[in-house]
Design an enzyme around this catalytic site. Structure first.
Site, PDB file in Angstrom:
ATOM      1  N   GLU A  32       0.849  -1.199   0.000  1.00 22.43           N
ATOM      2  CA  GLU A  32       0.000   0.000   0.000  1.00 22.43           C
ATOM      3  C   GLU A  32       0.878   1.240   0.000  1.00 22.43           C
ATOM      4  O   GLU A  32       1.783   1.371   0.818  1.00 22.43           O
ATOM      5  CB  GLU A  32      -0.937  -0.015   1.215  1.00 22.43           C
ATOM      6  CG  GLU A  32      -1.724   1.273   1.439  1.00 22.43           C
ATOM      7  CD  GLU A  32      -2.524   1.744   0.220  1.00 22.43           C
ATOM      8  OE1 GLU A  32      -3.327   0.974  -0.298  1.00 22.43           O
ATOM      9  OE2 GLU A  32      -2.322   2.910  -0.216  1.00 22.43           O
ATOM     10  N   GLY A 114       4.084   0.104  -5.154  1.00 26.76           N
ATOM     11  CA  GLY A 114       4.450  -1.164  -5.774  1.00 26.76           C
ATOM     12  C   GLY A 114       4.518  -1.019  -7.285  1.00 26.76           C
ATOM     13  O   GLY A 114       3.646  -0.402  -7.896  1.00 26.76           O
ATOM     14  N   HIS A 445     -44.502  -6.774  11.095  1.00 30.74           N
ATOM     15  CA  HIS A 445     -45.263  -5.517  11.094  1.00 30.74           C
ATOM     16  C   HIS A 445     -45.027  -4.789  12.406  1.00 30.74           C
ATOM     17  O   HIS A 445     -45.060  -5.411  13.457  1.00 30.74           O
ATOM     18  CB  HIS A 445     -46.753  -5.822  10.936  1.00 30.74           C
ATOM     19  CG  HIS A 445     -47.603  -4.594  11.050  1.00 30.74           C
ATOM     20  ND1 HIS A 445     -47.687  -3.676  10.026  1.00 30.74           N
ATOM     21  CD2 HIS A 445     -48.364  -4.110  12.072  1.00 30.74           C
ATOM     22  CE1 HIS A 445     -48.487  -2.688  10.403  1.00 30.74           C
ATOM     23  NE2 HIS A 445     -48.903  -2.928  11.645  1.00 30.74           N
TER      24      HIS A 445
HETATM   25  P1  FAD Z   1      -9.420   1.573  -3.718  1.00 30.77           P
HETATM   26  O1  FAD Z   1     -10.316   1.568  -2.557  1.00 30.77           O
HETATM   27  O2  FAD Z   1      -9.316   2.816  -4.519  1.00 30.77           O
HETATM   28  O3  FAD Z   1      -7.980   1.167  -3.175  1.00 30.77           O
HETATM   29  C1  FAD Z   1      -6.858   1.175  -3.985  1.00 30.77           C
HETATM   30  C2  FAD Z   1      -5.627   1.289  -3.110  1.00 30.77           C
HETATM   31  O4  FAD Z   1      -4.482   1.015  -3.903  1.00 30.77           O
HETATM   32  C3  FAD Z   1      -5.415   2.678  -2.523  1.00 30.77           C
HETATM   33  O5  FAD Z   1      -5.212   2.582  -1.133  1.00 30.77           O
HETATM   34  C4  FAD Z   1      -4.149   3.191  -3.221  1.00 30.77           C
HETATM   35  O6  FAD Z   1      -3.358   4.024  -2.393  1.00 30.77           O
HETATM   36  C5  FAD Z   1      -3.437   1.883  -3.502  1.00 30.77           C
HETATM   37  N1  FAD Z   1      -2.468   1.952  -4.600  1.00 30.77           N
HETATM   38  C6  FAD Z   1      -2.645   2.447  -5.850  1.00 30.77           C
HETATM   39  N2  FAD Z   1      -1.538   2.283  -6.600  1.00 30.77           N
HETATM   40  C7  FAD Z   1      -0.645   1.659  -5.803  1.00 30.77           C
HETATM   41  C8  FAD Z   1       0.676   1.190  -6.006  1.00 30.77           C
HETATM   42  N3  FAD Z   1       1.301   1.304  -7.189  1.00 30.77           N
HETATM   43  N4  FAD Z   1       1.325   0.611  -4.961  1.00 30.77           N
HETATM   44  C9  FAD Z   1       0.710   0.480  -3.766  1.00 30.77           C
HETATM   45  N5  FAD Z   1      -0.551   0.876  -3.527  1.00 30.77           N
HETATM   46  C10 FAD Z   1      -1.218   1.451  -4.536  1.00 30.77           C
HETATM   47  N6  FAD Z   1     -18.683   2.497  -2.909  1.00 30.77           N
HETATM   48  C11 FAD Z   1     -19.672   1.809  -2.293  1.00 30.77           C
HETATM   49  O7  FAD Z   1     -19.861   0.626  -2.590  1.00 30.77           O
HETATM   50  N7  FAD Z   1     -20.450   2.410  -1.330  1.00 30.77           N
HETATM   51  C12 FAD Z   1     -20.291   3.695  -0.975  1.00 30.77           C
HETATM   52  O8  FAD Z   1     -21.016   4.197  -0.112  1.00 30.77           O
HETATM   53  C13 FAD Z   1     -19.274   4.442  -1.617  1.00 30.77           C
HETATM   54  N8  FAD Z   1     -19.068   5.737  -1.298  1.00 30.77           N
HETATM   55  C14 FAD Z   1     -18.052   6.432  -1.908  1.00 30.77           C
HETATM   56  C15 FAD Z   1     -17.868   7.764  -1.580  1.00 30.77           C
HETATM   57  C16 FAD Z   1     -16.869   8.496  -2.178  1.00 30.77           C
HETATM   58  C17 FAD Z   1     -16.690   9.950  -1.814  1.00 30.77           C
HETATM   59  C18 FAD Z   1     -15.999   7.864  -3.118  1.00 30.77           C
HETATM   60  C19 FAD Z   1     -14.884   8.637  -3.755  1.00 30.77           C
HETATM   61  C20 FAD Z   1     -16.174   6.537  -3.459  1.00 30.77           C
HETATM   62  C21 FAD Z   1     -17.209   5.806  -2.865  1.00 30.77           C
HETATM   63  N9  FAD Z   1     -17.446   4.485  -3.199  1.00 30.77           N
HETATM   64  C22 FAD Z   1     -18.466   3.792  -2.594  1.00 30.77           C
HETATM   65  C23 FAD Z   1     -16.616   3.772  -4.183  1.00 30.77           C
HETATM   66  C24 FAD Z   1     -15.574   2.898  -3.465  1.00 30.77           C
HETATM   67  O9  FAD Z   1     -14.789   3.709  -2.619  1.00 30.77           O
HETATM   68  C25 FAD Z   1     -14.703   2.187  -4.468  1.00 30.77           C
HETATM   69  O10 FAD Z   1     -15.517   1.478  -5.388  1.00 30.77           O
HETATM   70  C26 FAD Z   1     -13.767   1.209  -3.774  1.00 30.77           C
HETATM   71  O11 FAD Z   1     -12.954   1.873  -2.843  1.00 30.77           O
HETATM   72  C27 FAD Z   1     -12.911   0.468  -4.795  1.00 30.77           C
HETATM   73  O12 FAD Z   1     -12.070  -0.403  -4.119  1.00 30.77           O
HETATM   74  P2  FAD Z   1     -10.672  -0.880  -4.725  1.00 30.77           P
HETATM   75  O13 FAD Z   1     -10.138  -1.857  -3.742  1.00 30.77           O
HETATM   76  O14 FAD Z   1     -10.847  -1.294  -6.123  1.00 30.77           O
HETATM   77  O15 FAD Z   1      -9.768   0.426  -4.762  1.00 30.77           O
END
Ligand code: FAD
Ligand code: NAD
Length: 467
Positions: A32, A114, A445
Site C-alpha cells: 500500500e 508497488g 409488522h
Molecule cells: P481503492 O479503494 O481505490 O484502493 C486502492 C488502493 O491502492 C489505494 O489505497 C491506493 O493508495 C493503492 N495503490 C494504488 N496504486 C498503488 C501502487 N502502485 N502501490 C501500492 N498501492 C497502490 N462504494 C460503495 O460501494 N459504497 C459507498 O457508499 C461508496 N461511497 C463512496 C464515496 C466516495 C466519496 C468515493 C470517492 C467513493 C465511494 N465508493 C463507494 C466507491 C468505493 O470507494 C470504491 O468502489 C472502492 O474503494 C474500490 O475499491 P478498490 O479496492 O478497487 O480500490
C-alpha cells in the site's frame, strides 16, 4: 520475501483478496502506497462520507423534524469542527481495524509504491526513497481509481475541489456549485445542504443518477428540491475560474444560452478513472483500455499476463466497494483451485441520501430496450404504517417481474433504510424467486420491508393490501 500471492492496493478489493488468500493457506503480502490501509473506501470514500451523512442527518432532523415529534430544542448550532473530528475518528477506527485483520491473518504489509520489475517481482518504493523487492507466484492488482477531471477546468483543490477535499473542508460552504448529479454529488451535496449551504447541481444528462431506473431520479430530485437543492439538468459546464474566495462556473443551457453561477466552492464529481500510475504495467505487457484506462481482464479477472489478476475499480464494471470485495474473494478462491462465480446483475447499487435509493437487477429502461415483457408493482411509503410512524413518507418500492413467469427481474426503491432493505431483493433474485414467492412470505409488522411485500403483491395480481 517470497509469497504465493502479492496484492497491490489495500482498498476493499485488495484487503479482502488478501484475507481470503490467507484463509485458504496462501502466503500473502499486501502493498500500500499510503501509510493507512483501506484505500479510497475507508479513507476518502464510503466511510467518511457516511459519517458526515449521518451527522448532518441528525442536525437536519433536530432542526426540522424533532418539533413534529414534540421535541423542542433551543439554540441549536453546528460544531463543524467536531463533526469533521468525529469523521476522522470513524475513519481511524476502521483503518486500524484493517491493520489488525492483516496481523490476525498473518499477512505481511509493505508500505510503499508497488511496481512490476517482472511478472513475479514487485519493487516496493518507500516514502524515504528506499526500495525492497518481493516475489510472488501470483499478483493481484487492486489499485483502485481517482477522481475524473474535465480537460478545460483546473481543480485547485482549494475552491475547485474533488470529493477528497469536500470531505475535509474547514467550513460549511455558503454556496456549493456541484458539477455532476451522480452518486458523489448528491451524497455530499446532501451533507452541505442539510448543514445550511445553498447547493446548485449542474448535470449534463436530463436527469439525476442517470444510470439508475428513471423513476428513482425523478423522485429523488423532488425530495432534494424540498431540501433546498437546485438543479440545472441537461446543462453543459464550459469552465470555472477562481477569484479570491469566489468560484464562477460557466455553462450552456440546453438551448445554447450562456449562464454562470457564483459560489464559494465548486465540487467536480463527474466520475472516476482507473488508477495505474507508477505500476509499470508496460514493463510486463499488461494492456489497458483506451477509454478510462481500465486494465483489461478475462472472465477469470486475469490480465493479459498469466498469474497477474486485477480487481475492483481498476477494471470494468461498477465502481463499488462490495463489487471490489466480491472480485477479491473470487480471485483468491480461483488461485486456490476453486471455481467461484459472480452474478454482476445482482450487485446492488445504493445512494445514501435521505431517503436512500437502492436498486438491483434490470431497470425498466433496460427491459424495454431488450424487448422483455414485464409487469410492474409499486408501493408508496406514504401508505406504510411504519413510515407514517417515523414520518418518512417520500418514496416507493418498485418491483419488475417477468410477465410470463413472475420471476423478479429488478427491484428499485427510494425510501427509509432502502440501503438495508435491498438485501431482501438480492436474496430473492439470487434464488430466482417470483414476486408471488415474496408476497407469500411473512414480513414483520410494522416494518419498512412490508413495502417490498406489498410491491410484490401489486406485481403478482395487482392485489396490494394497503393501497
Ligand atoms: P481503492 O479503494 O481505490 O484502493 C486502492 C488502493 O491502492 C489505494 O489505497 C491506493 O493508495 C493503492 N495503490 C494504488 N496504486 C498503488 C501502487 N502502485 N502501490 C501500492 N498501492 C497502490 N462504494 C460503495 O460501494 N459504497 C459507498 O457508499 C461508496 N461511497 C463512496 C464515496 C466516495 C466519496 C468515493 C470517492 C467513493 C465511494 N465508493 C463507494 C466507491 C468505493 O470507494 C470504491 O468502489 C472502492 O474503494 C474500490 O475499491 P478498490 O479496492 O478497487 O480500490
Ligand atoms: P457518477 O458516474 O455517479 O456521476 C457522475 C455524473 O456526472 C453523471 O450523472 C454524469 O452524467 C455527470 N457528468 C459527467 N460529465 C459532466 C459534465 N461535463 N457536466 C455535468 N455533468 C457531468 O460519478 P461520481 O458521482 O463522481 O462517483 C464516482 C464513482 O464512485 C461512481 O462510479 C460510484 O459508483 C462511486 N460511488 C459510489 C457511492 C455509493 O455506492 N453510494 C458513493 C459515491 C461514489
Amino acid at each position: 520475501m517470497q509469497y504465493d500471492v502479492i496484492v497491490i492496493g489495500s482498498g476493499p478489493g485488495g484487503y479482502v483478496a488478501a484475507i481470503r488468500c490467507a484463509q485458504l493457506g496462501l502466503k500473502t503480502a499486501i502493498v500500500e502506497k499510503y501509510n493507512t490501509l483501506g484505500g479510497t473506501c475507508l479513507n476518502v470514500g464510503c466511510i467518511p462520507s457516511k459519517a458526515l451523512l449521518d451527522s448532518s442527518e441528525h442536525y437536519h432532523n433536530a432542526a426540522h423534524a424533532f418539533k413534529t415529534h414534540g421535541i423542542n430544542l433551543e439554540n441549536l448550532s453546528i460544531d463543524f469542527g467536531q463533526m469533521v473530528k468525529r469523521k476522522k475518528e470513524v475513519v481511524d477506527a476502521n483503518t486500524s481495524g484493517i491493520s489488525y485483520l492483516m496481523k490476525k491473518n498473518k499477512i505481511d504489509t509493505h508500505f510503499g509504491v508497488g511496481s512490476f520489475k517482472d511478472k513475479n517481482t514487485i519493487t516496493v518504493k518507500k516514502a524515504d526513497g528506499t526500495e525492497t523487492e518481493i516475489t510472488g507466484k501470483n499478483v493481484i492488482i487492486a489499485t483502485g481509481s481517482k477522481p475524473s477531471a474535465l480537460p478545460f477546468l483546473k481543480i485547485d483543490k482549494k475552491r475547485i475541489i474533488t470529493s477528497t477535499e469536500a470531505l475535509n473542508l474547514t467550513e460549511v460552504p455558503k454556496h456549493l456549485v456541484l458539477i455532476g448529479g451522480g452518486v458523489i454529488g448528491l451524497e455530499l451535496g446532501s451533507v452541505y445542504a442539510r448543514l445550511g449551504a445553498k447547493v446548485s447541481v449542474i448535470e449534463f444528462m436530463d436527469g439525476i443518477i442517470p444510470t439508475m431506473d428513471k423513476a428513482l431520479g425523478r423522485e429523488l430530485q423532488k425530495v432534494l428540491t424540498k431540501l433546498g437543492m437546485e438543479f440545472y439538468l441537461g446543462h453543459k459546464v464550459t469552465g470555472a475560474t477562481v477569484t479570491g474566495d469566489e468560484v464562477t462556473v460557466t455553462f450552456d443551457t440546453p438551448r445554447g444560452e450562456k449562464k454562470e453561477l457564483k459560489g464559494d466552492y465548486c465540487l467536480v464529481a463527474v466520475g472516476r478513472v482507473a488508477y495505474t500510475d507508477g505500476l509499470g504495467l508496460d514493463k510486463i505487457g499488461i494492456t489497458v483500455e483506451e477509454r478510462g484506462r481500465k486494465i483489461t481482464v478475462n472472465d477469470h479477472l486475469e490480465t493479459s499476463v498469466k498469474g497477474v489478476y486485477a480487481i475492483g475499480d481498476v477494471i470494468k464494471g461498477a465502481m463499488l466497494a462490495h463489487k471490489a470485495e466480491d472480485e477479491g474473494t473470487l480471485v483468491a478462491e480461483q488461485i486456490a483451485g476453486q471455481k467461484p462465480h459472480i452474478d454482476y446483475n445482482l450487485i446492488p447499487g445504493v445512494v445514501y441520501t435521505w431517503p436512500e435509493v437502492a436498486a438491483v437487477g434490470q431497470t425498466e429502461e433496460q427491459l424495454k430496450a431488450a424487448g422483455v415483457k414485464y409487469k410492474t408493482g409499486s408501493f408508496p411509503f406514504k401508505a406504510s404504517g411504519r413510515a407514517r410512524a417515523s414520518g418518512d413518507l417520500d418514496g416507493f418500492v418498485k418491483v419488475l417481474a417477468d410477465a410470463a413467469t413472475d420471476e423478479i427481474l429488478g427491484v428499485h426503491m427510494i425510501g427509509p433504510r432502502a440501503a438495508d432493505m435491498i438485501a431482501e431483493a438480492v436474496v430473492a433474485m439470487e434464488y430466482r424467486a417470483s414476486a408471488e414467492d415474496i408476497s407469500r412470505m411473512s414480513h414483520a409488522h410494522p416494518t419498512y420491508t412490508e413495502a417490498m411485500r406489498e410491491a410484490c403483491l401489486a406485481a403478482t395480481e395487482n392485489r396490494a393490501i394497503h393501497i
